[in-house]
Design an enzyme around this catalytic site. Structure first.
Site, PDB file in Angstrom:
ATOM      1  N   HIS A   1       8.794  -0.929   9.400  1.00  9.94           N
ATOM      2  CA  HIS A   1       8.990  -1.974   8.385  1.00  9.94           C
ATOM      3  C   HIS A   1       8.095  -1.700   7.178  1.00  9.94           C
ATOM      4  O   HIS A   1       7.320  -0.733   7.172  1.00  9.94           O
ATOM      5  CB  HIS A   1       8.660  -3.340   8.989  1.00  9.94           C
TER       6      HIS A   1
ATOM      7  N   ASP B   1      -3.572   1.508  11.919  1.00  3.12           N
ATOM      8  CA  ASP B   1      -3.159   2.154  10.657  1.00  3.12           C
ATOM      9  C   ASP B   1      -4.295   1.905   9.677  1.00  3.12           C
ATOM     10  O   ASP B   1      -4.496   0.776   9.219  1.00  3.12           O
ATOM     11  CB  ASP B   1      -1.852   1.548  10.123  1.00  3.12           C
TER      12      ASP B   1
ATOM     13  N   HIS C   1      -3.315  -6.082   2.839  1.00  2.00           N
ATOM     14  CA  HIS C   1      -2.401  -7.053   3.448  1.00  2.00           C
ATOM     15  C   HIS C   1      -3.108  -8.344   3.834  1.00  2.00           C
ATOM     16  O   HIS C   1      -2.528  -9.187   4.506  1.00  2.00           O
ATOM     17  CB  HIS C   1      -1.736  -6.461   4.688  1.00  2.00           C
TER      18      HIS C   1
ATOM     19  N   ASP D   1       1.812   8.529   7.119  1.00  2.00           N
ATOM     20  CA  ASP D   1       2.661   7.605   6.355  1.00  2.00           C
ATOM     21  C   ASP D   1       2.544   7.941   4.865  1.00  2.00           C
ATOM     22  O   ASP D   1       3.416   8.602   4.297  1.00  2.00           O
ATOM     23  CB  ASP D   1       2.221   6.164   6.654  1.00  2.00           C
TER      24      ASP D   1
ATOM     25  N   GLU E   1      -2.703   5.957  12.500  1.00  2.00           N
ATOM     26  CA  GLU E   1      -1.900   6.229  11.298  1.00  2.00           C
ATOM     27  C   GLU E   1      -2.802   6.328  10.078  1.00  2.00           C
ATOM     28  O   GLU E   1      -3.744   5.539   9.931  1.00  2.00           O
ATOM     29  CB  GLU E   1      -0.877   5.103  11.124  1.00  2.00           C
TER      30      GLU E   1
ATOM     31  N   GLU F   1      -4.552  -2.167   9.408  1.00  2.00           N
ATOM     32  CA  GLU F   1      -3.729  -2.726  10.494  1.00  2.00           C
ATOM     33  C   GLU F   1      -4.284  -2.357  11.864  1.00  2.00           C
ATOM     34  O   GLU F   1      -4.553  -1.185  12.135  1.00  2.00           O
ATOM     35  CB  GLU F   1      -2.287  -2.190  10.377  1.00  2.00           C
TER      36      GLU F   1
ATOM     37  N   LYS G   1       7.740   0.116  14.581  1.00  2.00           N
ATOM     38  CA  LYS G   1       6.590  -0.583  14.001  1.00  2.00           C
ATOM     39  C   LYS G   1       7.159  -1.708  13.140  1.00  2.00           C
ATOM     40  O   LYS G   1       7.688  -1.454  12.062  1.00  2.00           O
ATOM     41  CB  LYS G   1       5.778   0.408  13.161  1.00  2.00           C
TER      42      LYS G   1
ATOM     43  N   SER H   1       0.871  -1.183   0.000  1.00  2.00           N
ATOM     44  CA  SER H   1       0.000   0.000   0.000  1.00  2.00           C
ATOM     45  C   SER H   1       0.903   1.226   0.000  1.00  2.00           C
ATOM     46  O   SER H   1       1.023   1.954   0.977  1.00  2.00           O
ATOM     47  CB  SER H   1      -0.947  -0.022   1.199  1.00  2.00           C
TER      48      SER H   1
ATOM     49  N   LYS I   1      10.211   5.375   6.833  1.00  2.00           N
ATOM     50  CA  LYS I   1      10.584   4.180   6.066  1.00  2.00           C
ATOM     51  C   LYS I   1      11.685   4.591   5.094  1.00  2.00           C
ATOM     52  O   LYS I   1      11.441   5.435   4.217  1.00  2.00           O
ATOM     53  CB  LYS I   1       9.386   3.681   5.250  1.00  2.00           C
TER      54      LYS I   1
ATOM     55  N   GLU J   1       1.665  -9.080   7.359  1.00  2.00           N
ATOM     56  CA  GLU J   1       2.510  -8.609   8.464  1.00  2.00           C
ATOM     57  C   GLU J   1       2.334  -9.459   9.717  1.00  2.00           C
ATOM     58  O   GLU J   1       2.683  -9.040  10.823  1.00  2.00           O
ATOM     59  CB  GLU J   1       2.229  -7.134   8.753  1.00  2.00           C
TER      60      GLU J   1
HETATM   61  P1  PGA Z   1       3.257  -1.117   2.897  1.00  2.00           P
HETATM   62  O1  PGA Z   1       2.266  -0.686   4.059  1.00  2.00           O
HETATM   63  O2  PGA Z   1       4.541  -1.536   3.466  1.00  2.00           O
HETATM   64  O3  PGA Z   1       2.490  -2.213   2.218  1.00  2.00           O
HETATM   65  O4  PGA Z   1       3.373   0.093   2.018  1.00  2.00           O
HETATM   66  C1  PGA Z   1       2.590  -0.538   5.364  1.00  2.00           C
HETATM   67  C2  PGA Z   1       1.922   0.674   5.918  1.00  2.00           C
HETATM   68  O5  PGA Z   1       0.977   1.219   5.307  1.00  2.00           O
HETATM   69  O6  PGA Z   1       2.318   1.148   6.970  1.00  2.00           O
HETATM   70 ZN    ZN Z   2       0.834   2.878   6.889  1.00  2.00          ZN
END
Ligand code: PGA
Ligand code: ZN
Length: 403
Positions: A356, A235, A149, A303, A276, A158, A379, A42, A328, A199
């Site tokens: 991550h 999230d 996911h 994010d 998030e 999440e 995270k 995503s 990230k 995840e």
């Molecule tokens: P992604 O999503 O690693 O699939 O981009 C993780 C997140 O949205 O935090």
């Molecule tokens: Zn996110």
């Protein structure tokens, strides 16, 4: 000055079984660093491209022809110089020339080689100004998966436990919440097949609010049982279910004002401490409204809206569009770009949460970054070898050999 004397790059697989890249960098005094780059599903619209148009094969070709010759001889002490070289070689604004994952793997491998040369752990060599000693990031651990996911789960992507304290306390408490949810799901759906998502969180045919309720009740049960500081968080990855001006849940659709009211109600009703991407990535004003409503009670974390980019975070700070930013490395491609964003966020009084990706490698270096950045959270999920690798590394950092 310690120079790069050898560098290589190979194809490896991430936790979804998709190809990615891993770099190995050797410095002249024998220090070596090796780092794999993770991949998102995503992804934010403004993050760099993970690979050149030809994917990993083209990334490997570009490494051999353009990157390796220039990388040899650079100093591993000069992270900024190495990262500037990567930008120059790429020649685009979004790393679509060499790939952001190529840049990430090399950038982190150089930092690891430097730390190895200096005989220090990575966290210490990257420790941000003003942080004289390491702090313990809270564990942000994924317990229930939805969105992109998971297959068949809710739209909210999440459902996290936020577990604070020393790693020796926060990690087992967080894992216990995951286990508690599993036990409750088995009782709720007797005999039914249950799975886990990308995840490592549970996947079940739950409604969106029903899943938050299960998460909050499970946190409360573990809180009572262990006297542990475990609280629920989400999230939403709201960009993923925002269509034609509406947030489309299986239960109903909400307009942007309705979404702000809905997430504020979730924070109040369930005591969420972490929120998030409650709003889609194009809507700074929506983030500002959520922050005004619940920013004193919860971390409001951007994010997809910020994609670890300094200029975007600066705009968010000006507009009070959140109070924390997700970090990230491969959203921007280099450690230097990441450090610039972390330093800006810290100087603005925003929290950072080091994160991550949904497609991960079994590397542990992320735990060092969270400590070096003084992040409020690490995270990294809870279950699955690629997630546990980060937790185990955090445990190692908290009690080094001989301590
Ligand atoms: P992604 O999503 O690693 O699939 O981009 C993780 C997140 O949205 O935090
Ligand atoms: Zn996110």
């Amino acid at each position: 000055m310690s120079r790069v004397v050898d560098a290589s790059m190979r194809l490896i697989y991430d936790s979804r079984g998709r190809p990615t890249v891993e770099a190995t960098v050797s410095a002249e005094d024998g220090g070596q660093g090796r780092a794999g780059a993770p991949s998102g599903e995503s992804t934010g619209a403004t993050e760099v491209q993970a690979f050149p148009p030809g994917g990993v094969p083209e990334a490997l070709l570009r490494f051999r022809s353009d990157i390796r010759p220039g990388l040899l001889g650079l100093s591993v002490e000069d992270q900024a110089g190495v990262d500037a070289f990567l930008h120059r070689t790429d020649g685009t604004a979004n790393f679509s020339g060499i790939g952001g994952n190529t840049a990430t793997a090399i950038s982190v491998a150089v930092a690891l080689a430097h730390a190895a040369e200096a005989g220090t752990p990575l966290w210490r060599s990257l420790l941000r100004p003003g942080l004289d000693r390491p702090t313990d990031p809270a564990i942000v651990g994924n317990c229930l998966n939805g969105g992109r996911h998971a297959i068949g789960g809710p739209e909210i992507q999440e459902y996290h436990v936020i577990s604070s304290g020393r790693p020796s306390e926060s990690i087992p408490a967080a894992i216990e919440v995951h286990r508690e949810i599993g036990e409750r799901l088995k009782r709720k759906y007797p005999g039914m097949a249950l799975g886990r998502g990308d995840e490592g969180g549970w996947v079940a045919p739950l409604g969106n609010v029903e899943a938050v309720e299960l998460l909050a009740e499970s946190c409360a049960a573990v809180r009572d049982r262990r006297h542990a500081e475990v609280h629920p968080g989400l999230d939403l990855a709201a960009s993923e279910f925002f269509r034609d001006g509406k947030y489309v849940y299986r239960e109903r659709s909400l307009d942007p004002d309705g979404q702000v009211a809905f997430v504020a109600e979730l924070v109040d009703r369930f005591g969420l401490r972490f929120l998030e991407d409650p709003i889609q990535e194009g809507d700074y004003d929506g983030f500002t409204a959520v922050t005004q409503a619940v920013g004193r009670k919860a971390l409001v974390v951007g994010d997809d809206i910020y994609t670890t980019a300094k200029d975007r975070v600066a705009e968010g700070v000006r507009r009070h569009a959140g109070n924390a930013v997700l970090i990230k490395v491969n959203q921007v491609g280099t450690l230097s770009d990441t450090l610039a964003t972390v330093d800006l966020a810290r100087s603005a009084g925003w929290k950072t949460v080091t994160s991550h990706r949904s497609g991960e490698t079994p590397d542990g270096w992320l735990a060092h970054l969270a400590v070096a950045f003084g992040s409020a959270g690490l995270k990294c999920g809870l279950l699955g070898g690629e997630r546990v690798a980060k937790l185990n590394e955090l445990l190692r950092l908290a009690s080094p050999p001989g301590a």
